[in-house]
Scaffold this active site. Structure first.
Site, PDB file in Angstrom:
ATOM      1  N   LYS A 102     -14.798 -17.549 -46.873  1.00 53.67           N
ATOM      2  CA  LYS A 102     -14.078 -16.274 -47.038  1.00 53.67           C
ATOM      3  C   LYS A 102     -12.625 -16.313 -46.580  1.00 53.67           C
ATOM      4  O   LYS A 102     -12.020 -15.282 -46.278  1.00 53.67           O
ATOM      5  CB  LYS A 102     -14.789 -15.088 -46.342  1.00 53.67           C
ATOM      6  CG  LYS A 102     -16.242 -14.956 -46.601  1.00 53.67           C
ATOM      7  CD  LYS A 102     -16.668 -15.354 -47.971  1.00 53.67           C
ATOM      8  CE  LYS A 102     -16.283 -14.392 -49.065  1.00 53.67           C
ATOM      9  NZ  LYS A 102     -16.722 -14.954 -50.391  1.00 53.67           N
TER      10      LYS A 102
ATOM     11  N   HIS B 133     -17.151 -26.599 -47.209  1.00 55.51           N
ATOM     12  CA  HIS B 133     -17.029 -25.765 -46.009  1.00 55.51           C
ATOM     13  C   HIS B 133     -17.407 -26.564 -44.755  1.00 55.51           C
ATOM     14  O   HIS B 133     -17.498 -26.007 -43.667  1.00 55.51           O
ATOM     15  CB  HIS B 133     -17.974 -24.562 -46.090  1.00 55.51           C
ATOM     16  CG  HIS B 133     -17.544 -23.479 -47.035  1.00 55.51           C
ATOM     17  ND1 HIS B 133     -16.236 -23.099 -47.194  1.00 55.51           N
ATOM     18  CD2 HIS B 133     -18.269 -22.662 -47.843  1.00 55.51           C
ATOM     19  CE1 HIS B 133     -16.170 -22.100 -48.076  1.00 55.51           C
ATOM     20  NE2 HIS B 133     -17.386 -21.825 -48.490  1.00 55.51           N
TER      21      HIS B 133
HETATM   22  P1  A3P Z   1     -11.465 -10.023 -49.138  1.00 53.10           P
HETATM   23  O1  A3P Z   1     -12.955  -9.890 -49.037  1.00 53.10           O
HETATM   24  O2  A3P Z   1     -10.774  -9.750 -47.842  1.00 53.10           O
HETATM   25  O3  A3P Z   1     -10.881  -9.242 -50.256  1.00 53.10           O
HETATM   26  P2  A3P Z   1     -13.378 -17.143 -50.480  1.00 53.10           P
HETATM   27  O4  A3P Z   1     -12.747 -17.450 -51.785  1.00 53.10           O
HETATM   28  O5  A3P Z   1     -13.096 -18.180 -49.437  1.00 53.10           O
HETATM   29  O6  A3P Z   1     -14.813 -16.817 -50.626  1.00 53.10           O
HETATM   30  O7  A3P Z   1     -12.623 -15.865 -49.911  1.00 53.10           O
HETATM   31  C1  A3P Z   1     -12.738 -14.627 -50.547  1.00 53.10           C
HETATM   32  C2  A3P Z   1     -11.584 -13.763 -50.113  1.00 53.10           C
HETATM   33  O8  A3P Z   1     -10.396 -14.165 -50.812  1.00 53.10           O
HETATM   34  C3  A3P Z   1     -11.812 -12.310 -50.490  1.00 53.10           C
HETATM   35  O9  A3P Z   1     -11.139 -11.560 -49.472  1.00 53.10           O
HETATM   36  C4  A3P Z   1     -11.136 -12.242 -51.835  1.00 53.10           C
HETATM   37  O10 A3P Z   1     -10.802 -10.940 -52.248  1.00 53.10           O
HETATM   38  C5  A3P Z   1      -9.896 -13.093 -51.583  1.00 53.10           C
HETATM   39  N1  A3P Z   1      -9.312 -13.615 -52.823  1.00 53.10           N
HETATM   40  C6  A3P Z   1      -9.959 -14.055 -53.932  1.00 53.10           C
HETATM   41  N2  A3P Z   1      -9.096 -14.450 -54.861  1.00 53.10           N
HETATM   42  C7  A3P Z   1      -7.858 -14.251 -54.364  1.00 53.10           C
HETATM   43  C8  A3P Z   1      -6.528 -14.452 -54.898  1.00 53.10           C
HETATM   44  N3  A3P Z   1      -6.342 -14.934 -56.109  1.00 53.10           N
HETATM   45  N4  A3P Z   1      -5.508 -14.138 -54.088  1.00 53.10           N
HETATM   46  C9  A3P Z   1      -5.689 -13.645 -52.860  1.00 53.10           C
HETATM   47  N5  A3P Z   1      -6.912 -13.415 -52.308  1.00 53.10           N
HETATM   48  C10 A3P Z   1      -7.989 -13.722 -53.055  1.00 53.10           C
END
Ligand code: A3P
Length: 320
Positions: free
Chosen positions: A67, A132
């Site tokens: 995340k 991860h």
């Molecule tokens: P939030 O839940 O705070 O919105 P991961 O990809 O490691 O699973 O992390 C997911 C987080 O990255 C989520 O955060 C998601 O909304 C955010 N995210 C996904 N795509 C993104 C992008 N293109 N730019 C910025 N943040 C992004």
């Protein structure tokens, strides 16, 4: 589609029988393996990955805490290293049709999941994979070859909130939601996907200081604040710096536009598609903001987490 016990290797079964376990955030238990918490299905993938992955000098591995913006950086790295053959402006760019998770697969969650051992030798270089896994659990060949590691982390409070939302999306309806209080307490105790969060970050941080040519350490907040600057640094690290011509053409800007939250989250594939592991692609896009935790945490929660962060990160410049 969780593995049946019979599908696990003997090595994995004995680990499960002998490791500390805790109830996880979704359905399965988390097991303590090499100091970090892994769900059982992933544990098999971790073992298979450790036993079988052979790194190449040209490999690029994206390592992240869950995340922390993995999806975003997967997309950006993919667009970056493939830009010579796939223009980020192209109407047929793979990112417009496929999830970043299918283009840059997780080693332990996809490539080696369920004890499968695919042939990766035919893939063209540079191969880009993600993981991860904590530093200490990386397959030995990754540490011993010249392969490069890009590490991404995020503010622990935002990471915790993002993980809580994600877990609730993955929980089956009849199980109800996991409360924020319960999730928060687990996170603080280190009982989260590949947690303890702070130890994960610290290990990579220390190794990136010792070996900056090998490990590139990046924070979600920094990437948000100065995306062009960090994308250019990343290109240099990955041995594919932007040329003068590309600078003039605005290729870095094109990549950022292609991989922006608004663009990716509105694509059909990311709105309605599903990963082979079962997650809906849209569960990886929520808000993409910095500081959303302010809308959720009570003052005492903030105090508890800040205290842990201060103590764990004491002596580093990795604030929060
Ligand atoms: P939030 O839940 O705070 O919105 P991961 O990809 O490691 O699973 O992390 C997911 C987080 O990255 C989520 O955060 C998601 O909304 C955010 N995210 C996904 N795509 C993104 C992008 N293109 N730019 C910025 N943040 C992004």
């Amino acid at each position: 589609t969780y593995l049946q016990e019979d599908d696990l290797t003997q090595e994995c079964k004995s680990l499960i029988a002998s490791s500390a376990k805790e109830q996880g955030w979704v359905l399965s238990y988390l097991y303590l393996y090499q100091g970090f918490w892994q769900p059982s299905r992933q544990l098999q993938g971790v073992l298979t990955c450790q036993n079988h992955f052979n790194a190449r000098n040209t490999d690029i591995i994206l390592a992240t805490t869950p995340k922390s913006g993995t999806t975003w950086l997967k997309a950006s790295l993919y667009a970056l290293v493939n830009r010579a053959s796939q223009s980020p402006r192209g109407l047929d760019h793979p990112l417009l049709k496929s999830s970043p998770h299918d283009l840059v697969p997780f080693l332990e969650l996809k490539v080696y999941v369920d004890h499968q051992v695919p042939d990766l030798t035919t893939l063209p270089s540079p191969r880009v994979f993600s993981t991860h896994l904590p530093f200490g659990s990386l397959p030995i060949s990754m540490r011993e070859t010249g392969c490069k590691i890009v590490y991404l982390c995020r503010d622990p409070k935002d990471t915790c909130i993002s993980l809580w939302h994600f877990a609730n999306k993955l929980r089956p309806q009849h199980k109800g939601k996991i409360s924020l209080e319960e999730a928060f307490d687990k996170f603080c105790r280190g009982v989260s996907l590949n947690g303890p969060f702070w130890d994960h970050v610290l290990e990579y941080w220390k190794h990136s200081l010792e070996n900056p040519g090998k490990i590139f350490f990046l924070k979600y907040e920094d990437l948000k604040e100065k995306p062009i600057f960090h994308l250019k640094r990343l290109a240099e690290f990955c041995a594919c710096p932007f040329s003068k011509k590309e600078e003039n053409q605005g290729v870095a800007e094109d990549i950022l536009k292609l991989c922006s939250f608004d663009n990716l989250s509105n694509l059909e594939v990311n709105k309605n598609g599903k990963l082979s592991s079962g997650e809906e692609n849209r569960s990886f896009f929520r808000k993409g903001d910095v500081g959303d935790w302010i809308n959720y945490f009570s003052p005492s929660m903030i105090e508890r987490m800040d205290k842990i962060t201060r103590e764990k990160f004491k002596g580093t410049t990795t604030k929060k």
